[in-house]
Design a protein around this motif. Structure first.
Motif, PDB file in Angstrom:
ATOM      1  N   THR A  93      -9.022  20.657 -21.467  1.00  0.00           N
ATOM      2  CA  THR A  93     -10.280  20.260 -22.114  1.00  0.00           C
ATOM      3  C   THR A  93     -11.050  21.455 -22.658  1.00  0.00           C
ATOM      4  O   THR A  93     -12.194  21.308 -23.048  1.00  0.00           O
ATOM      5  N   PHE A  94     -10.419  22.629 -22.683  1.00  0.00           N
ATOM      6  CA  PHE A  94     -11.054  23.841 -23.185  1.00  0.00           C
ATOM      7  C   PHE A  94     -10.042  24.576 -24.068  1.00  0.00           C
ATOM      8  O   PHE A  94      -8.817  24.436 -23.889  1.00  0.00           O
ATOM      9  N   PRO A  95     -10.492  25.361 -25.021  1.00  0.00           N
ATOM     10  CA  PRO A  95      -9.548  26.096 -25.896  1.00  0.00           C
ATOM     11  C   PRO A  95      -8.928  27.288 -25.167  1.00  0.00           C
ATOM     12  O   PRO A  95      -9.586  27.967 -24.390  1.00  0.00           O
ATOM     13  N   VAL A  96      -7.649  27.520 -25.455  1.00  0.00           N
ATOM     14  CA  VAL A  96      -6.933  28.683 -24.916  1.00  0.00           C
ATOM     15  C   VAL A  96      -7.037  29.806 -25.953  1.00  0.00           C
ATOM     16  O   VAL A  96      -6.543  29.676 -27.086  1.00  0.00           O
ATOM     17  N   HIS A  97      -7.710  30.897 -25.574  1.00  0.00           N
ATOM     18  CA  HIS A  97      -7.966  31.992 -26.496  1.00  0.00           C
ATOM     19  C   HIS A  97      -6.799  32.969 -26.502  1.00  0.00           C
ATOM     20  O   HIS A  97      -5.937  32.977 -25.612  1.00  0.00           O
ATOM     21  N   SER A  98      -6.830  33.846 -27.478  1.00  0.00           N
ATOM     22  CA  SER A  98      -5.798  34.882 -27.603  1.00  0.00           C
ATOM     23  C   SER A  98      -6.089  36.024 -26.637  1.00  0.00           C
ATOM     24  O   SER A  98      -7.170  36.127 -26.055  1.00  0.00           O
ATOM     25  N   ALA A  99      -5.110  36.893 -26.509  1.00  0.00           N
ATOM     26  CA  ALA A  99      -5.255  38.010 -25.581  1.00  0.00           C
ATOM     27  C   ALA A  99      -6.332  38.974 -26.032  1.00  0.00           C
ATOM     28  O   ALA A  99      -7.095  39.516 -25.212  1.00  0.00           O
ATOM     29  N   GLU A 100      -6.463  39.213 -27.363  1.00  0.00           N
ATOM     30  CA  GLU A 100      -7.495  40.127 -27.866  1.00  0.00           C
ATOM     31  C   GLU A 100      -8.893  39.603 -27.531  1.00  0.00           C
ATOM     32  O   GLU A 100      -9.765  40.371 -27.070  1.00  0.00           O
ATOM     33  N   ALA A 101      -9.097  38.308 -27.773  1.00  0.00           N
ATOM     34  CA  ALA A 101     -10.418  37.733 -27.483  1.00  0.00           C
ATOM     35  C   ALA A 101     -10.738  37.805 -25.996  1.00  0.00           C
ATOM     36  O   ALA A 101     -11.876  38.115 -25.596  1.00  0.00           O
ATOM     37  N   LEU A 102      -9.725  37.546 -25.155  1.00  0.00           N
ATOM     38  CA  LEU A 102      -9.958  37.599 -23.716  1.00  0.00           C
ATOM     39  C   LEU A 102     -10.260  39.018 -23.251  1.00  0.00           C
ATOM     40  O   LEU A 102     -11.154  39.243 -22.416  1.00  0.00           O
ATOM     41  N   VAL A 103      -9.526  40.008 -23.795  1.00  0.00           N
ATOM     42  CA  VAL A 103      -9.767  41.402 -23.412  1.00  0.00           C
ATOM     43  C   VAL A 103     -11.174  41.837 -23.818  1.00  0.00           C
ATOM     44  O   VAL A 103     -11.903  42.469 -23.031  1.00  0.00           O
ATOM     45  N   ASN A 104     -11.602  41.488 -25.040  1.00  0.00           N
ATOM     46  CA  ASN A 104     -12.953  41.861 -25.500  1.00  0.00           C
ATOM     47  C   ASN A 104     -14.033  41.212 -24.637  1.00  0.00           C
ATOM     48  O   ASN A 104     -15.027  41.843 -24.282  1.00  0.00           O
ATOM     49  N   PHE A 105     -13.821  39.936 -24.308  1.00  0.00           N
ATOM     50  CA  PHE A 105     -14.829  39.242 -23.503  1.00  0.00           C
ATOM     51  C   PHE A 105     -14.951  39.846 -22.105  1.00  0.00           C
ATOM     52  O   PHE A 105     -16.054  40.142 -21.631  1.00  0.00           O
TER      53      PHE A 105
END
Length: 454
Positions: free
Chosen positions: A5-17
């Protein structure tokens, strides 16, 4: 995890966050994309989960490696390696269902896979975004609640001041209590006198109508008598030419004529007296009508003052209704305060965000101080307006006193005029009586002459 029920983000977005929002210091600098792809590193994933737990529950990373001091555990040194991983696993199993992840296993800590790790980190990222949004909403509600509480205190102060002013306006001061009692007594006396005078005027009007009918009947009778007298004179002239009758008949006719003249004189005097009485009654009625008009004007002024008092009473009722509304709002705000206190236990954030919040609080306090200053200016303006209203009321009371004094002067003048009219009427009546007596003397002389001629 077939459906999320939530979007799966890319590795770059996760690292930045996670570098900006979760990790701090050297950990944020050393955390890169290579820690997650192509194969996630267990050490970096474990430290990341520990920092998430520290951010949410204030459970420090070094606390995971503490072994409980129990007597049954032999060789606690052997347990130190697995204690940290099991502690992180147990707490993540409790936390991840809140992020809608229900299949977290121990293998995700010891040998994490790329897709599963990205999914879990995306779920945590979604939860942190939701948490941040809710925290901002709670802060806004808290600021609004504080401003509402300040407003409520100000409103309560205004209500207390308004109640004091209403008491000041509604209560009559002891200096003016005697005047108010005198005015009330004068009003009651005026009302009773006006009712009595109205009854007297109605009775007098009925009497006047009756006397008018009687005067009309008398005037008709007088006209008939005059016609009879003229006919009698014609008969006398005819009889003078035919005087051959006996003196006894002449004497009887003369006696009849004298009786008729006496009756006519009596009727004329009676009618004159009744006319004078009716004129006096009409003048009294006119005078009473003028007095009734004056009392009617006084009653109109008193009615206007009573209307003003009713308006003030309506204002008092409106103020009490506003006070009750503010009390209801206070109850609702107290309920919201209890809810916010329960939610406040779950608030945890970074030191940088706390500094920003402090700055925001300072700005809000300055804004609140400015609002309070504006409210103070409004209160001062309202106070001046109420002082002007009180001065206007005092002016109106002075004007009423002046009107009452002028009405008393007018009443005294009217009584003097009525006395002068009465004196003139009495003098005119005396002149009229003297004329009537002269006329009666002339009629007697005419009768003696006629009897001598006969």
């Amino acid at each position: 995890m077939t459906e999320n029920t939530f979007p799966v983000h890319s590795a770059e977005a996760l690292v930045n966050f996670y570098r900006t929002e979760v990790l701090t210091g050297q950990e944020a600098k050393h955390f890169t994309k290579s820690d997650l792809t192509p194969t996630p590193k267990p050490e970096s994933v474990q430290t990341l989960y520990m920092r998430v737990l520290h951010l949410l529950y204030r459970f420090r990373p070094e606390c995971h490696s503490m072994v409980p001091l129990l007597e049954n555990i032999q060789y606690p040194v052997y347990h130190e390696g697995t204690t940290a991983i099991m502690s992180v696993y147990m707490r993540m199993r409790q936390f991840l269902p809140m992020c809608l992840v229900y299949d977290f296993s121990l293998n995700d800590l010891l040998a994490p896979k790329k897709q599963k790790t990205l999914t879990i980190l995306s779920a945590i990222m979604n939860f942190l975004h939701f948490r941040k949004q809710r925290m901002d909403m709670i802060l806004e509600k808290q600021a609004k609640f504080r401003s509402d509480m300040d407003r409520l205190q100000a409103y309560n102060k205004h209500n207390i001041e308004a109640e004091k002013k209403i008491e000041m306006l509604t209560t009559i001061p002891p200096e003016q209590q005697a005047e108010a009692d005198e005015l009330a007594a004068a009003l009651s006396e005026l009302h009773t006198t006006t009712v009595h005078e109205y009854q007297e005027v109605n009775a007098k009007n009925e009497c006047i109508s009756e006397w008018k009918t009687k005067i009309a009947e008398k005037s008709q009778k007088l006209a008939q008598v005059k016609v009879d007298i003229s006919n009698l004179k014609e008969d006398i002239t005819k009889l003078k030419s035919q005087i051959v009758e006996s003196p006894e008949e002449l004497k009887s006719q003369m006696e009849k004529m004298r009786d008729n003249v006496k009756n006519i004189k009596n009727s004329t005097t009676y009618t004159d007296e009744r006319v004078v009485e009716l004129q006096n009654m009409v003048q009294n009625v006119i005078h009473t009508e003028a007095e009734i008009q004056q009392t009617f004007n006084l009653l109109q002024d008193l009615e206007s003052s009573m209307n003003n008092a009713k308006q003030r009473q309506d204002m008092h009722q409106e103020l009490t209704a506003q006070y009750e509304k503010k009390q209801k709002e206070l109850k609702n705000l107290c309920i919201e305060e209890g809810q916010l206190k329960r939610a406040q236990a779950m608030k945890l954030d970074k030191e940088s965000k706390q500094n920003i919040r402090r700055q925001m609080k300072k700005d809000m306090k300055e804004q609140h101080v400015q609002d309070i200053l504006g409210q103070c200016n409004q209160i001062h303006q309202k106070r001046e307006e109420m002082a002007d209203k009180i001065q206007e009321i005092s002016r109106e009371t002075q004007q009423l006193k002046a009107k009452i004094k002028s009405l008393r002067d007018v009443c005294s003048k009217e009584t003097e005029k009525a006395q002068a009219m009465y004196n003139t009427l009495s003098a005119a009546m005396e002149d009229l009586h003297s004329r009537i007596e002269m006329h009666i003397v002339d009629l007697k002389q005419d009768v003696f002459r006629m009897s001598a001629n006969f």
